[in-house]
Write a protein that holds these residues in place. Structure first.
Motif, PDB file in Angstrom:
ATOM      1  N   THR B  31      45.169  11.156  97.444  1.00 52.57           N
ATOM      2  CA  THR B  31      46.529  11.503  97.870  1.00 52.57           C
ATOM      3  C   THR B  31      47.441  10.295  97.932  1.00 52.57           C
ATOM      4  O   THR B  31      48.661  10.443  97.984  1.00 52.57           O
ATOM      5  CB  THR B  31      46.503  12.187  99.251  1.00 52.57           C
ATOM      6  OG1 THR B  31      45.391  11.677  99.989  1.00 52.57           O
ATOM      7  CG2 THR B  31      46.419  13.682  99.119  1.00 52.57           C
ATOM      8  N   ILE B  32      46.861   9.059  97.925  1.00 53.94           N
ATOM      9  CA  ILE B  32      47.699   7.862  97.969  1.00 53.94           C
ATOM     10  C   ILE B  32      48.623   7.822  96.753  1.00 53.94           C
ATOM     11  O   ILE B  32      49.737   7.303  96.818  1.00 53.94           O
ATOM     12  CB  ILE B  32      46.831   6.573  98.034  1.00 53.94           C
ATOM     13  CG1 ILE B  32      47.673   5.320  98.284  1.00 53.94           C
ATOM     14  CG2 ILE B  32      46.074   6.346  96.745  1.00 53.94           C
ATOM     15  CD1 ILE B  32      48.059   5.101  99.680  1.00 53.94           C
ATOM     16  N   VAL B  33      48.170   8.401  95.635  1.00 57.57           N
ATOM     17  CA  VAL B  33      49.007   8.427  94.429  1.00 57.57           C
ATOM     18  C   VAL B  33      50.298   9.189  94.727  1.00 57.57           C
ATOM     19  O   VAL B  33      51.397   8.728  94.389  1.00 57.57           O
ATOM     20  CB  VAL B  33      48.237   9.076  93.253  1.00 57.57           C
ATOM     21  CG1 VAL B  33      49.122   9.186  92.034  1.00 57.57           C
ATOM     22  CG2 VAL B  33      46.998   8.263  92.935  1.00 57.57           C
ATOM     23  N   ALA B  34      50.146  10.286  95.418  1.00 62.38           N
ATOM     24  CA  ALA B  34      51.334  11.068  95.780  1.00 62.38           C
ATOM     25  C   ALA B  34      52.247  10.251  96.694  1.00 62.38           C
ATOM     26  O   ALA B  34      53.468  10.251  96.536  1.00 62.38           O
ATOM     27  CB  ALA B  34      50.913  12.358  96.463  1.00 62.38           C
ATOM     28  N   GLN B  39      57.212   7.191  97.480  1.00 57.88           N
ATOM     29  CA  GLN B  39      57.898   5.949  97.848  1.00 57.88           C
ATOM     30  C   GLN B  39      58.710   5.419  96.675  1.00 57.88           C
ATOM     31  O   GLN B  39      59.875   5.033  96.823  1.00 57.88           O
ATOM     32  CB  GLN B  39      56.889   4.904  98.306  1.00 57.88           C
ATOM     33  CG  GLN B  39      56.363   5.182  99.707  1.00 57.88           C
ATOM     34  CD  GLN B  39      55.203   4.288 100.091  1.00 57.88           C
ATOM     35  OE1 GLN B  39      54.588   3.658  99.223  1.00 57.88           O
ATOM     36  NE2 GLN B  39      54.899   4.233 101.374  1.00 57.88           N
ATOM     37  N   ALA B  40      58.073   5.404  95.482  1.00 51.92           N
ATOM     38  CA  ALA B  40      58.763   4.908  94.286  1.00 51.92           C
ATOM     39  C   ALA B  40      59.973   5.773  93.995  1.00 51.92           C
ATOM     40  O   ALA B  40      61.057   5.263  93.685  1.00 51.92           O
ATOM     41  CB  ALA B  40      57.808   4.899  93.097  1.00 51.92           C
ATOM     42  N   ALA B  41      59.799   7.089  94.104  1.00 52.86           N
ATOM     43  CA  ALA B  41      60.905   7.995  93.814  1.00 52.86           C
ATOM     44  C   ALA B  41      62.060   7.731  94.770  1.00 52.86           C
ATOM     45  O   ALA B  41      63.222   7.671  94.349  1.00 52.86           O
ATOM     46  CB  ALA B  41      60.435   9.443  93.938  1.00 52.86           C
ATOM     47  N   ILE B  46      67.391   5.829  94.976  1.00 53.32           N
ATOM     48  CA  ILE B  46      68.573   5.252  95.621  1.00 53.32           C
ATOM     49  C   ILE B  46      69.228   4.213  94.704  1.00 53.32           C
ATOM     50  O   ILE B  46      70.436   4.251  94.452  1.00 53.32           O
ATOM     51  CB  ILE B  46      68.178   4.629  96.976  1.00 53.32           C
ATOM     52  CG1 ILE B  46      67.773   5.749  97.950  1.00 53.32           C
ATOM     53  CG2 ILE B  46      69.309   3.805  97.561  1.00 53.32           C
ATOM     54  CD1 ILE B  46      67.072   5.267  99.181  1.00 53.32           C
ATOM     55  N   THR B  47      68.381   3.306  94.148  1.00 51.62           N
ATOM     56  CA  THR B  47      68.939   2.280  93.264  1.00 51.62           C
ATOM     57  C   THR B  47      69.629   2.935  92.058  1.00 51.62           C
ATOM     58  O   THR B  47      70.713   2.520  91.637  1.00 51.62           O
ATOM     59  CB  THR B  47      67.816   1.363  92.736  1.00 51.62           C
ATOM     60  OG1 THR B  47      66.715   1.441  93.605  1.00 51.62           O
ATOM     61  CG2 THR B  47      68.286  -0.058  92.610  1.00 51.62           C
ATOM     62  N   TRP B  48      68.981   3.953  91.534  1.00 49.30           N
ATOM     63  CA  TRP B  48      69.521   4.605  90.349  1.00 49.30           C
ATOM     64  C   TRP B  48      70.857   5.257  90.655  1.00 49.30           C
ATOM     65  O   TRP B  48      71.806   5.151  89.896  1.00 49.30           O
ATOM     66  CB  TRP B  48      68.516   5.661  89.843  1.00 49.30           C
ATOM     67  CG  TRP B  48      68.927   6.292  88.555  1.00 49.30           C
ATOM     68  CD1 TRP B  48      68.805   5.766  87.306  1.00 49.30           C
ATOM     69  CD2 TRP B  48      69.572   7.554  88.397  1.00 49.30           C
ATOM     70  NE1 TRP B  48      69.310   6.625  86.374  1.00 49.30           N
ATOM     71  CE2 TRP B  48      69.793   7.738  87.031  1.00 49.30           C
ATOM     72  CE3 TRP B  48      69.965   8.549  89.293  1.00 49.30           C
ATOM     73  CZ2 TRP B  48      70.391   8.877  86.507  1.00 49.30           C
ATOM     74  CZ3 TRP B  48      70.564   9.687  88.782  1.00 49.30           C
ATOM     75  CH2 TRP B  48      70.773   9.840  87.402  1.00 49.30           C
ATOM     76  N   LEU B  49      70.930   5.914  91.816  1.00 44.91           N
ATOM     77  CA  LEU B  49      72.183   6.570  92.208  1.00 44.91           C
ATOM     78  C   LEU B  49      73.307   5.552  92.328  1.00 44.91           C
ATOM     79  O   LEU B  49      74.406   5.768  91.809  1.00 44.91           O
ATOM     80  CB  LEU B  49      71.999   7.289  93.541  1.00 44.91           C
ATOM     81  CG  LEU B  49      71.557   8.753  93.446  1.00 44.91           C
ATOM     82  CD1 LEU B  49      71.417   9.348  94.830  1.00 44.91           C
ATOM     83  CD2 LEU B  49      72.565   9.551  92.619  1.00 44.91           C
ATOM     84  N   VAL B  50      73.021   4.416  92.974  1.00 40.79           N
ATOM     85  CA  VAL B  50      74.043   3.385  93.152  1.00 40.79           C
ATOM     86  C   VAL B  50      74.513   2.880  91.800  1.00 40.79           C
ATOM     87  O   VAL B  50      75.711   2.807  91.506  1.00 40.79           O
ATOM     88  CB  VAL B  50      73.494   2.223  94.012  1.00 40.79           C
ATOM     89  CG1 VAL B  50      74.456   1.045  94.017  1.00 40.79           C
ATOM     90  CG2 VAL B  50      73.226   2.701  95.433  1.00 40.79           C
TER      91      VAL B  50
END
Lengths: 588, 183
Positions: B31-34, B39-41, B46-50
């Motif tokens: 489940t750590i992959v999820a 976290q990455a998403a 956020i960075t992508w939106l900015v």
């Protein structure tokens, strides 16, 4: 107030500090560093002086009164005690703070005496633990209390930690009683004053004065600096003239060179040599004030370091608590055959002086001191690293130097070509791209190629030097690593003090079959990093060091530590270890 | 969110033997992959939106390059990287030390001897609680800070902590005689 102090344990007859005590009353004034007082008073004083009105002076008086009252309260509410096991400190006027430090955790006890302290007969005692926060500072106590407290801590530390040490009975002058040995100093090493001076003028503090002058000129500003320069030139001319009495011409009012035949270069040489002489002298003075009379002595299992003229500093470190020893040679000292030896305990390090540096020792003595400090016969044999390490070094230097030179070449080209416009950022970018896209840009290409070639040669030379110095070694007692390019440092960590071990290999290292190994130590000494080992060897070393760390150095490492190897006798005037001065006991 | 282990924890032998297999390399809970993907998403989102907002505002003709490039980067980071990280992560309760191995580009291997353990923290952030995961942080007196073992099932974390404490205690008892203090 005693009411909110922790319940006092049953006082031991041999511990004079069992009942809570207050600090010396001088604490009210000298309990705060002078610099802090000056900082606190700087703004109000400046305000009072510039405004000059009675109101501002009243304000200044109020600030001082409030400060004195606060300090008095702080002194009044400060109590410290030592019951033989725990050093406890209670402090704070409004919010109370109680701190208890188990003596088993104490890394280092330091007695600090700046000049004001010495005039008043007081000292600051600092007790360092391995943590970052649980630090105790008694600022200030009567000097004899400081000494008594330090000795009491040391006696009890030996009682608690070293109660089962068999070595005590083997000491000739010590009838099996460890406690009795405390307080009796056996000299280990003295650094003669000529070495302290040599250390000062070959060390980093040589750069202090030029830096200060540079900063001052920066601060004064260019125009001012010019004027100052002119003044200096006038003064020099005047001096020369009065010395030689050849030119009676008066100093021109515009500050130009007053002496016929005197030119700017000549004055520059004079100024330069004066600054150089002042630099050397001031570095020597700073060095002597800081490190003059440097002695290392052994007191039971503790190392007592005393240093400084003017302001004396005495530090005590349990020998077993030394986490890292560093033998460093800068180029000048390498050339002269000297090293500085720095030892780190796990104590907190605030400011540069908390670690202990032996300013200068001859190379062989430095190695001898390191082996003595770490209680080993010899440092492990150092082994070279695989040749791939050299490739990686070359590449790293190339990356740094190449980038710098290419950028420099491009900037130079762009700046010297007259096409560049700087009227607006957009214009600038456009003109630069035009220049770079120009067919006539071969000149730039040649320039880049040339600078890259120089960078590559330089990188290869630096990498060769770095690779030549890169070496490591380990045995069951210590792990050592030598590295450096121009200056060389050998770091040695006792295996019994290693906290954890790790290896790291980035993508590029993996391609070259290399791995870096880190032996993590406690305290501010930092970790011991062995870069670019062979991968399999690094894994073996990791296993071995982890095993040693897990067993506190293994069975051999711990049982014989306290034994008499620490009494090695060396027939050298500035390194006499142990009390017997005979030649026959030289440890081989 | 942070549960700091007390020194007087009572281990439950029947429970922890299933979770900790000494001497064997173990992987993290899948489940750590999820968790890493979430976290990455979040951070990439956020960075992508900015970036995207900025790019749309200046509306230059090349505005699709950062927007598209970042979208591709985010996709790799969210889809591929967590799985690789999970594949690379192993840990092992060894004889003397807790060993951690991980890293895709920079490979690391850390050995934390039980004798040197000063403190064990079990941490659970909000996302970790959501996925029933926990991290174990093992602190020694080393100047370079704690070592972190993420992606342990919350129930296993308790038993692993107990195991580590037991081993630390045993190791200290073994060495204690001469040096009471591991610093």
């Amino acid at each position: 107030m005693p009411s909110d102090l922790p319940p006092a344990p049953v006082p031991r007859p041999d511990v004079p500090f069992a009942a809570p005590r207050a600090l010396h009353p001088a604490t009210i004034v000298v309990g705060v560093p002078l610099l802090q007082i000056i900082q606190a008073l700087l703004v109000p004083t400046a305000a009072a002086l510039t405004a000059g009105s009675p109101l501002t002076f009243a304000l200044l008086g109020m600030v001082i009164t409030v400060g004195l009252v606060a300090r008095t309260l702080a002194w009044h509410r400060f109590r410290y005690a030592f019951d033989g096991e725990v050093v406890s400190v209670s402090r704070g006027v409004i919010s109370r703070q109680h701190r208890h430090v188990d003596i088993a955790r104490i890394q280092q006890v330091e007695i600090d005496r700046p000049i004001i302290h010495r005039l008043l007969g007081v000292s600051t005692v600092r007790i360092d633990t391995a943590g970052s926060a649980a630090d105790v500072e008694l600022r200030v106590t009567a000097h004899r209390d400081a000494i008594a407290l330090r000795d009491a801590i040391r006696r009890n530390q030996q009682r608690v930690l070293g109660g089962d040490i068999p070595a005590a009975t083997t000491k000739p002058n010590d009838p099996g009683d460890r406690v009795a040995s405390a307080g009796k100093l056996e000299p280990v090493l003295e650094v003669p004053i000529r070495h302290v001076v040599l250390a000062a003028i070959t060390g980093r503090q040589l750069l202090v004065l030029p830096a200060v002058i540079g900063a001052a000129f920066q601060f004064i500003g260019g125009r001012f600096a010019d004027q100052v320069g002119d003044r200096i030139a006038v003064v020099i001319g005047w001096t020369l003239r009065s010395l030689s009495v050849t030119s009676p011409s008066p100093t021109p009012p515009d500050g130009s060179w007053p002496l016929p035949g005197t030119n700017g270069a000549f004055a520059a040489v004079i100024v330069g040599s004066v600054v150089l002489a002042a630099t050397v002298v001031s570095a020597a003075v700073v060095g002597v004030v800081r490190d003059g009379g440097f002695t290392l002595a052994r007191d039971g299992d503790d190392l007592v370091v005393r240093r400084g003229w003017g302001s004396t500093r005495t530090s005590t470190i349990p020998l077993q608590r030394i986490q890292l020893v560093r033998i460093a040679r800068n180029p000048v000292r390498r050339w002269l055959g000297f090293s500085a030896v720095r030892m780190h305990s796990a104590g907190r390090a605030v400011g540069a002086d908390r670690r202990i540096i032996v300013p200068l020792l001859r190379n062989d003595r430095a190695v001898q001191l390191a082996t003595w400090l770490l209680n080993v016969d010899a440092l492990p044999k150092l082994e070279r690293h695989p040749r791939a390490a050299r490739r990686r070094r070359t590449w790293r230097w190339m990356r740094r130097l190449g980038l710098i030179t290419v950028v420099a070449a491009v900037v130079r080209w762009v700046v010297t070509s007259d096409v560049v416009e700087t009227s607006s950022p957009a214009q600038f970018v456009r003109s630069v791209t035009t220049v770079l896209a120009n067919p006539g840009v071969e000149g730039l290409a040649w320039m880049i190629a040339g600078s890259l070639l120089i960078a590559a040669l330089l990188a290869m030379a630096l990498a060769a030097a770095e690779y030549r110095h890169l070496a490591h070694g380990l045995d069951d007692a210590v792990v050592a690593c030598r590295r450096g390019t121009v200056g060389v440092a050998t770091l040695v960590a006792p295996a019994r003090r290693i906290q954890q071990v790790s290896v790291v290999a980035n993508w590029w290292q993996r391609r070259l079959g290399l791995t870096s190994l880190t032996a993590h130590t406690a305290g501010a000494g930092g970790d011991l990093v062995i870069p670019d080992l062979d991968r399999d060897l690094a894994d073996q070393h990791l296993q071995r060091l982890a095993r040693l760390a897990a067993t506190a150095g293994g069975a051999s490492g711990r049982s014989d530590f306290h034994q008499d190897r620490h009494r090695t006798v060396v027939d050298e005037p500035d390194l006499h270890v142990g009390s017997e001065p005979s030649r026959g006991d030289v440890d081989t | 969110m942070t549960v700091t282990s007390g020194p007087h924890h009572e281990p439950d032998p029947g429970h922890w033997q299933s979770a900790v297999r000494p001497g064997e390399p173990q992987t993290l809970a899948p489940t750590i992959v999820a968790l890493w993907r979430l976290q990455a998403a979040l951070s990439w989102g956020i960075t992508w939106l900015v970036t995207a907002t900025g790019a749309m505002i200046i509306s230059a003709s090349w505005r699709w390059i950062p927007i598209g490039g970042m979208a591709v980067g985010a996709a790799v980071w969210i889809v591929v990287v967590p799985r690789m990280r999970h594949r690379r992560w192993t840990w092992q309760v060894d004889i003397d030390a807790l060993e951690l191995r991980y890293g895709i580009v920079v490979e690391r291997r850390i050995a934390v001897p039980y004798f040197r353990i000063q403190q064990i923290d079990v941490t659970r952030g909000p996302l970790e609680r959501l996925l029933d995961l926990a991290s174990i942080e093992v602190t020694t007196a080393s100047a370079s800070g704690a070592s972190r073992l993420p992606g342990i099932r919350a129930s296993d974390a308790v038993s692993l902590r107990a195991e580590l404490i037991d081993r630390a205690r045993a190791a200290t008892a073994e060495v204690e005689g001469d040096s009471r203090d591991a610093v």
